[in-house]
Design a protein around this motif. Structure first.
Motif, PDB file in Angstrom:
ATOM      1  N   SER A  26      10.399  30.565  17.025  1.00 22.55           N
ATOM      2  CA  SER A  26      10.240  31.806  16.286  1.00 22.55           C
ATOM      3  C   SER A  26       9.317  31.599  15.098  1.00 22.55           C
ATOM      4  N   LYS A  27       8.335  32.482  14.958  1.00 21.08           N
ATOM      5  CA  LYS A  27       7.468  32.465  13.784  1.00 21.08           C
ATOM      6  C   LYS A  27       7.690  33.761  13.045  1.00 21.08           C
ATOM      7  N   GLY A  28       7.642  33.728  11.721  1.00 25.41           N
ATOM      8  CA  GLY A  28       7.871  34.934  10.952  1.00 25.41           C
ATOM      9  C   GLY A  28       9.348  35.277  10.911  1.00 25.41           C
ATOM     10  N   VAL A  29       9.628  36.491  10.468  1.00 26.36           N
ATOM     11  CA  VAL A  29      11.018  36.949  10.330  1.00 26.36           C
ATOM     12  C   VAL A  29      11.166  38.321  10.963  1.00 26.36           C
ATOM     13  N   GLU A  30      12.369  38.600  11.447  1.00 26.96           N
ATOM     14  CA  GLU A  30      12.672  39.930  11.944  1.00 26.96           C
ATOM     15  C   GLU A  30      12.744  40.882  10.759  1.00 26.96           C
ATOM     16  N   LEU A  31      12.259  42.100  10.955  1.00 25.41           N
ATOM     17  CA  LEU A  31      12.180  43.059   9.854  1.00 25.41           C
ATOM     18  C   LEU A  31      13.253  44.131   9.980  1.00 25.41           C
ATOM     19  N   LYS A  32      13.748  44.552   8.833  1.00 28.89           N
ATOM     20  CA  LYS A  32      14.699  45.651   8.746  1.00 28.89           C
ATOM     21  C   LYS A  32      14.031  46.811   8.009  1.00 28.89           C
ATOM     22  N   ASP A  33      14.462  48.018   8.303  1.00 22.70           N
ATOM     23  CA  ASP A  33      13.922  49.176   7.590  1.00 22.70           C
ATOM     24  C   ASP A  33      14.055  48.966   6.088  1.00 22.70           C
ATOM     25  N   GLY A  34      12.980  49.237   5.381  1.00 22.88           N
ATOM     26  CA  GLY A  34      12.991  49.084   3.927  1.00 22.88           C
ATOM     27  C   GLY A  34      12.469  47.758   3.433  1.00 22.88           C
ATOM     28  N   ASP A  35      12.255  46.802   4.371  1.00 23.54           N
ATOM     29  CA  ASP A  35      11.706  45.510   3.966  1.00 23.54           C
ATOM     30  C   ASP A  35      10.275  45.669   3.453  1.00 23.54           C
ATOM     31  N   THR A  36       9.842  44.725   2.635  1.00 20.96           N
ATOM     32  CA  THR A  36       8.463  44.708   2.134  1.00 20.96           C
ATOM     33  C   THR A  36       7.620  43.767   2.977  1.00 20.96           C
ATOM     34  N   ILE A  37       6.454  44.254   3.393  1.00 20.07           N
ATOM     35  CA  ILE A  37       5.491  43.398   4.085  1.00 20.07           C
ATOM     36  C   ILE A  37       4.204  43.369   3.276  1.00 20.07           C
ATOM     37  N   LYS A  38       3.487  42.263   3.398  1.00 18.68           N
ATOM     38  CA  LYS A  38       2.242  42.089   2.654  1.00 18.68           C
ATOM     39  C   LYS A  38       1.049  42.120   3.605  1.00 18.68           C
ATOM     40  N   ILE A  39       0.068  42.945   3.271  1.00 19.13           N
ATOM     41  CA  ILE A  39      -1.187  42.999   4.019  1.00 19.13           C
ATOM     42  C   ILE A  39      -2.306  42.503   3.112  1.00 19.13           C
ATOM     43  N   GLY A  40      -3.164  41.664   3.655  1.00 19.87           N
ATOM     44  CA  GLY A  40      -4.242  41.097   2.864  1.00 19.87           C
ATOM     45  C   GLY A  40      -5.584  41.761   3.131  1.00 19.87           C
TER      46      GLY A  40
END
Length: 383
Positions: A26-40
């Motif tokens: 597994s790479k990365g993390v599973e996301l839940k509604d309301g989580d913060t993600i970063k875009i570059g």
């Protein structure tokens, strides 16, 4: 202005989640509604090519703000920006910094040289990249011709630009019988457009009377202009970016050239060059990736001007959609795992302000280009 209100009138299709695991684990993390993600973002916000990079960076910011304000947003998106100054090595360093900061993907880079650099730098980690402007044919391809699994673009590739404008001559849409070609020898973009133009012109039987290359540093084009005029050309194809185009066209006009100017998407923005005489471009033709007469694009332009008090350009407009394409892929994947996000990107079916996006086997958008012209010092269309 909340652009989700504009997009509510545009059909937004679902993105399917791609299958497959991440490199044996597994790479990365599973996301839940309301989580913060970063875009570059990686691109030139300083230096000579910042006139392209700044509208792209601003448009990504605008798209993210609109997404975050939407009632349908699953996540909170944060933008991290790094200036490349148009330098491939600096772009690579910027990329590595952003990856270290935990981005889920990149919208950018802006110019083809940066795209080639980031394509190489991202081989190891497979970070999703969606560019609105790196048009070089090889940007999305590996050295063996296979497609890079993580690199996508919302702009057309160089081959499509050169082919389209040459095809318009072959069909008689653009009236030209003898064409001269001037190519920037230091630009992958310019060379790629020229190659595809020549190929299509030969297929159509269009006569090419002169082919010349000039260096990126060239400022005085007198010798090249004299050669074009001596060749008997009634049209000249110049695939380059608009700052160079503005300089060159003025010198052509000063020399008394009466023929037609032809270009590709790098011409977009030429009327915004400071102190330029807009009338010198009347009758020119160039390609664009979308029809900017539609309401959604017009509303975006108004929102951009209101927020930044400046003009956007084609690449900025495409970056607005590129940002949404990446975000919707992350939503579909439900994880920050780069392999799963890239799988979702491959299945993109998204309708944004500039049209519907699906990617072909080389991760180019499956969209036809439009041909624009300049009349009375303003951009317009042939239809």
């Amino acid at each position: 202005m909340n652009f989700k209100k504009v997009l509510s009138t545009v059909a937004v299709a679902s993105l399917l989640v791609g299958c497959g695991g991440g490199n044996g684990g597994s790479k990365g993390v599973e996301l839940k509604d309301g989580d913060t993600i970063k875009i570059g973002f990686v691109g030139p916000t300083s230096g000579e090519t910042s006139t392209y990079g700044i509208p792209v960076a601003n448009s990504i910011e605008l798209a993210i703000a609109d997404y975050n304000a939407s009632k349908d947003a699953k996540y909170k998106v944060e933008l991290l920006k790094e200036d490349s100054a148009g330098d491939a090595q600096q772009a690579t360093s910027a990329y590595k910094k952003l990856v270290g900061d935990g981005i889920v993907g990149i919208v950018g880079p802006v110019i083809t040289a940066e795209g080639l650099a980031l394509g190489e730098a991202s081989k190891a980690d497979g970070t999703p990249i969606v560019s609105s402007s790196t048009s070089g044919d090889s940007v999305t391809l590996n050295s063996d011709g296979s497609t890079k699994t993580n690199y996508f673009r919302t702009c057309s590739n160089d081959s499509m630009g050169g082919k389209t404008i040459a095809g318009a001559i072959g069909k008689g849409t653009i009236k030209a019988t003898k064409v001269a070609i001037l190519t920037n020898s230091d630009s992958d973009y310019s060379g790629g457009c020229t190659d595809s133009f020549i190929k299509q012109a030969k297929e159509d039987g269009t006569q090419i009377v002169l082919e010349k290359k000039y260096p990126q540093t060239q400022k005085d084009f007198k010798t090249y202009i004299q050669q074009v005029m001596s060749s008997g050309a009634d049209a000249v194809f110049i695939p380059d970016y608009y700052e160079t185009i503005a300089t060159m066209v003025k010198q052509f006009k000063d020399a008394g050239f009466k023929g037609t100017f032809l270009g590709t998407d790098g011409w977009d923005g030429v009327l915004s060059v400071k102190d330029v005489d807009k009338s010198i471009f009347n009758g020119a033709y160039y390609t664009n990736t979308f029809d900017d007469r539609v309401d959604a694009v017009q509303n975006y332009v108004k929102a951009y001007k209101a927020k930044y008090n400046s003009e956007t350009n084609m690449f900025g407009t495409m970056a607005y959609d590129a940002t949404w394409v990446l975000i919707k892929a992350v939503e579909a994947a439900g994880t920050t795992d780069p392999e799963k996000v890239c799988a979702a990107l491959e299945k993109t079916d998204y309708t944004g302000i500039t049209g519907t996006f699906k990617f072909d086997e080389q991760h180019n958008p499956t969209k036809e280009l439009v041909v624009k012209t300049i009349k009375d010092g303003a951009y317009t269309y042939l239809d």
